[in-house]
Design an enzyme around this catalytic site. Structure first.
Site, PDB file in Angstrom:
ATOM      1  N   HIS A  88       1.239  41.513 -21.015  1.00 34.97           N
ATOM      2  CA  HIS A  88       2.591  41.010 -21.311  1.00 34.97           C
ATOM      3  C   HIS A  88       2.746  39.522 -21.005  1.00 34.97           C
ATOM      4  O   HIS A  88       3.754  38.921 -21.385  1.00 34.97           O
ATOM      5  CB  HIS A  88       3.657  41.875 -20.635  1.00 34.97           C
ATOM      6  CG  HIS A  88       4.042  41.477 -19.261  1.00 34.97           C
ATOM      7  ND1 HIS A  88       3.582  42.116 -18.142  1.00 34.97           N
ATOM      8  CD2 HIS A  88       4.864  40.500 -18.818  1.00 34.97           C
ATOM      9  CE1 HIS A  88       4.101  41.537 -17.077  1.00 34.97           C
ATOM     10  NE2 HIS A  88       4.876  40.565 -17.450  1.00 34.97           N
ATOM     11  N   ASP A 139      -0.719  47.675 -20.085  1.00 31.28           N
ATOM     12  CA  ASP A 139      -0.427  46.259 -19.848  1.00 31.28           C
ATOM     13  C   ASP A 139      -1.615  45.618 -19.120  1.00 31.28           C
ATOM     14  O   ASP A 139      -1.557  45.347 -17.915  1.00 31.28           O
ATOM     15  CB  ASP A 139       0.868  46.147 -19.023  1.00 31.28           C
ATOM     16  CG  ASP A 139       1.362  44.721 -18.902  1.00 31.28           C
ATOM     17  OD1 ASP A 139       0.834  43.850 -19.612  1.00 31.28           O
ATOM     18  OD2 ASP A 139       2.285  44.483 -18.101  1.00 31.28           O
ATOM     19  N   SER A 236       3.368  38.489 -12.423  1.00 33.53           N
ATOM     20  CA  SER A 236       2.722  39.347 -13.412  1.00 33.53           C
ATOM     21  C   SER A 236       1.285  38.952 -13.658  1.00 33.53           C
ATOM     22  O   SER A 236       0.965  37.765 -13.678  1.00 33.53           O
ATOM     23  CB  SER A 236       3.445  39.217 -14.741  1.00 33.53           C
ATOM     24  OG  SER A 236       4.733  39.672 -14.585  1.00 33.53           O
TER      25      SER A 236
END
Ligand code: 4AZ
Length: 295
Positions: A88, A139, A236
């Site tokens: 992502h 992801d 992330s």
């Protein structure tokens, strides 16, 4: 006789000299922390990490003008050629030219680069084929560097959990990253933050007042029931790391993926499980390196 000597030599070697996942083309040693082997003790609710604490941590950066780069995501060094991150990270950058992005290794304070820092460009981006941005399924992504990473005391490769490790029993777990210090903040942290977190069983994480079924078998949850300490935007792609009680070394067991806000009660951080994606990771790295050799 020679063979017996060989077996004996293997048996007395420290475990980390043994390539524990068959065919994994990562260095035989991983998870070393030459500078800081102890965790003294933001992310949200964390503290400044000491330089060299998490030497496999990578800052994935995007150019914003001729000279300036912006930290966008974290990542983990797998070997001299490959970095593990989240799919992502590239979600709102479909039209970006990622080959103009850079990877920063050995970093602690991103505004001050010491001699230990290395910078590389991206030569290949592999996003999971069935990554689903709607629900953040699969992801996971791999980035290869344009020149091999050279290890030093601040730059070392991560270990991944063994296929046979029971990650759910690991109790000594940390997150680290340059993500925002508060949910509302927009600027990433200049100094690397770290925080201790607890693994939360998927069943509990999926209960109705929590994520209500939104957490997949490919995920791990980590944080606190009460909230207060969590990963957030910009963390992330970075690692969730747990000390393997048998091997006494940190492994990257998760990739920071998503959450409902940051540090909220009953909304812990959700991570892609590296153990779940182990075969995918190994296959991609192997096929990429064998096709490189054929060229
Ligand atoms: C994000 O926006 C993000 N609290 C990452 C982690 C978490 C929430 C959001 C977990 O990239």
């Amino acid at each position: 006789m020679k063979f017996q000597l060989f077996i004996y030599a293997i048996s007395i070697l420290p475990w980390h000299f043994i390539d524990y996942t068959t065919g994994f083309p990562q260095p035989i040693t991983c998870g070393n922390r030459p500078v800081s082997d102890d965790v003294k003790s933001r992310i949200v609710g964390g503290r400044d990490a000491q330089p060299g604490s998490w030497p496999w941590l990578v800052s994935v950066q995007q150019p914003i003008d001729e000279e300036t780069f912006l930290h966008l995501c974290g990542g983990s060094i797998l070997n001299t050629h490959w970095v593990l991150t989240a799919a992502h990270c590239f979600k709102n950058h479909e039209n970006d030219y990622v080959y103009s992005w850079r990877l920063v290794f050995g970093g602690n304070q991103l505004s001050v680069f010491g001699p230990e820092i290395e910078i590389r460009g991206i030569s290949q981006k592999i996003v999971h084929e069935t990554y689903d941005p709607e629900i953040e399924k699969n992801d996971v992504a791999l980035l290869s560097v344009d020149r091999p990473i050279i290890y030093n005391r601040y730059i070392q490769p991560a270990c991944l959990p063994r296929q046979t490790s029971d990650v759910s029993v690991m109790t000594d777990c940390y997150i680290a990253g340059w993500g925002v210090l508060e949910e509302e903040a927009t600027e990433p942290s200049d100094i690397l933050q770290e925080a201790q977190v607890q693994l939360i069983p998927n069943k509990r994480c999926n209960s109705p007042s929590w994520y209500n079924g939104g957490v997949g078998i490919y995920n791990l949850c980590a944080g606190y029931d009460k909230g207060g300490i969590d990963s957030c935007q910009g963390d992330s792609g970075g690692p969730l790391m747990c000390k393997d009680p048998n091997l006494r070394i940190f492994s990257v067991v998760g990739i920071t993926s998503w959450g409902s806000g940051c540090a909220q009660a009953r909304s812990p951080g959700v991570y892609s499980s590296t153990q779940y994606f182990l075969t995918w990771i190994l296959e991609k790295i192997e096929s990429a390196s064998s096709s490189r050799q054929q060229v």
